[in-house]
Design a protein around this motif. Sequence first.
Motif, PDB file in Angstrom:
ATOM      1  N   GLN A  79       0.839  -1.205   0.000  1.00  0.00           N
ATOM      2  CA  GLN A  79       0.000   0.000   0.000  1.00  0.00           C
ATOM      3  C   GLN A  79       0.871   1.252   0.000  1.00  0.00           C
ATOM      4  O   GLN A  79       0.587   2.223  -0.714  1.00  0.00           O
ATOM      5  CB  GLN A  79      -0.922  -0.004   1.215  1.00  0.00           C
ATOM      6  CG  GLN A  79      -2.021  -1.043   1.151  1.00  0.00           C
ATOM      7  CD  GLN A  79      -2.791  -1.179   2.443  1.00  0.00           C
ATOM      8  OE1 GLN A  79      -2.275  -0.893   3.525  1.00  0.00           O
ATOM      9  NE2 GLN A  79      -4.037  -1.616   2.345  1.00  0.00           N
ATOM     10  N   ARG A  80       1.929   1.238   0.793  1.00  0.00           N
ATOM     11  CA  ARG A  80       2.851   2.376   0.865  1.00  0.00           C
ATOM     12  C   ARG A  80       3.520   2.591  -0.492  1.00  0.00           C
ATOM     13  O   ARG A  80       3.651   3.727  -0.964  1.00  0.00           O
ATOM     14  CB  ARG A  80       3.890   2.104   1.954  1.00  0.00           C
ATOM     15  CG  ARG A  80       5.135   2.985   1.935  1.00  0.00           C
ATOM     16  CD  ARG A  80       4.873   4.394   2.452  1.00  0.00           C
ATOM     17  NE  ARG A  80       6.137   5.086   2.515  1.00  0.00           N
ATOM     18  CZ  ARG A  80       6.954   5.053   3.588  1.00  0.00           C
ATOM     19  NH1 ARG A  80       6.605   4.374   4.671  1.00  0.00           N
ATOM     20  NH2 ARG A  80       8.096   5.701   3.580  1.00  0.00           N
ATOM     21  N   TYR A  81       3.938   1.510  -1.139  1.00  0.00           N
ATOM     22  CA  TYR A  81       4.570   1.614  -2.452  1.00  0.00           C
ATOM     23  C   TYR A  81       3.622   2.251  -3.455  1.00  0.00           C
ATOM     24  O   TYR A  81       4.006   3.137  -4.220  1.00  0.00           O
ATOM     25  CB  TYR A  81       4.995   0.226  -2.938  1.00  0.00           C
ATOM     26  CG  TYR A  81       5.466   0.211  -4.375  1.00  0.00           C
ATOM     27  CD1 TYR A  81       6.778   0.563  -4.697  1.00  0.00           C
ATOM     28  CD2 TYR A  81       4.597  -0.135  -5.415  1.00  0.00           C
ATOM     29  CE1 TYR A  81       7.216   0.563  -6.023  1.00  0.00           C
ATOM     30  CE2 TYR A  81       5.023  -0.133  -6.727  1.00  0.00           C
ATOM     31  CZ  TYR A  81       6.328   0.218  -7.026  1.00  0.00           C
ATOM     32  OH  TYR A  81       6.745   0.229  -8.332  1.00  0.00           O
ATOM     33  N   ARG A  82       2.375   1.799  -3.466  1.00  0.00           N
ATOM     34  CA  ARG A  82       1.398   2.334  -4.407  1.00  0.00           C
ATOM     35  C   ARG A  82       1.137   3.819  -4.159  1.00  0.00           C
ATOM     36  O   ARG A  82       1.009   4.604  -5.102  1.00  0.00           O
ATOM     37  CB  ARG A  82       0.102   1.530  -4.304  1.00  0.00           C
ATOM     38  CG  ARG A  82       0.223   0.113  -4.854  1.00  0.00           C
ATOM     39  CD  ARG A  82      -1.078  -0.655  -4.695  1.00  0.00           C
ATOM     40  NE  ARG A  82      -2.176   0.013  -5.370  1.00  0.00           N
ATOM     41  CZ  ARG A  82      -3.441  -0.383  -5.274  1.00  0.00           C
ATOM     42  NH1 ARG A  82      -3.759  -1.412  -4.520  1.00  0.00           N
ATOM     43  NH2 ARG A  82      -4.383   0.259  -5.926  1.00  0.00           N
ATOM     44  N   GLU A  83       1.068   4.199  -2.897  1.00  0.00           N
ATOM     45  CA  GLU A  83       0.850   5.610  -2.568  1.00  0.00           C
ATOM     46  C   GLU A  83       2.023   6.464  -3.049  1.00  0.00           C
ATOM     47  O   GLU A  83       1.826   7.547  -3.615  1.00  0.00           O
ATOM     48  CB  GLU A  83       0.663   5.767  -1.063  1.00  0.00           C
ATOM     49  CG  GLU A  83      -0.652   5.196  -0.541  1.00  0.00           C
ATOM     50  CD  GLU A  83      -0.669   5.084   0.969  1.00  0.00           C
ATOM     51  OE1 GLU A  83       0.326   5.494   1.612  1.00  0.00           O
ATOM     52  OE2 GLU A  83      -1.680   4.593   1.519  1.00  0.00           O
TER      53      GLU A  83
END
Length: 219
Positions: A79-83
């Motif tokens: 999720q952090r990567y996508r953000e």
Amino acid sequence: MVQKSKPPAAVNEPERPKRRGRPRAYEPDVALGKALDLFRKQGFAATSLDDLSEATGMNRPSLYGAFGDKRELYIKSYQRYREDARASMIEIFRQEMPVRQRLERIYAAALNIYLSGETGPRGCFTVVTAASEAVGDPEIRAMVLEGLTDLDKAFANCFRRAKEKGELPASADPAALAQLASATIHTIAIRSRARVPRKELEAIVKGAIDVMVGAGAKA
């Protein structure tokens, strides 16, 4: 000489309650970034809790308390990567500019992400590691599909606007061009992980853009 009296000694003074536990000696956001780096490098299966503990500087109980089990930490990392990836791209998609220039900037930003890493290019989290986990994990599969769909939609909107401005012929199909643009993103992600030189990746990008918008189109 008058001698000053000493204060009476405290009798049966109640003991102050001792503080239990230790204050957090880590920043959760920093620790999550460390876990993300490790998962991108090694994938889910090859990354142990001991690896994560060493990378984040947190022992197992602290990891569990802050992020849950390894799978939950993996999902939070994805999720952090996508953000982060979305934040690096969103302004390029939003700003007004010729379609060729927009595509060049999008792919340059993508290569900056994929070729980053202290020990070598890490590629794309979605393509390199999350896609493998999506086979057996419905939640991760849903996240991967959502990411792929969002990218297709962003590219389709880009080509639709270019068509409306006359940068593309009336016969151009924004949805089909979007899938080609996304496929180009995926192939440079895989090749970057295999340490294909940036110049070769940029040549692939240029060829793909020529196909999508026409070799004669100007920036």
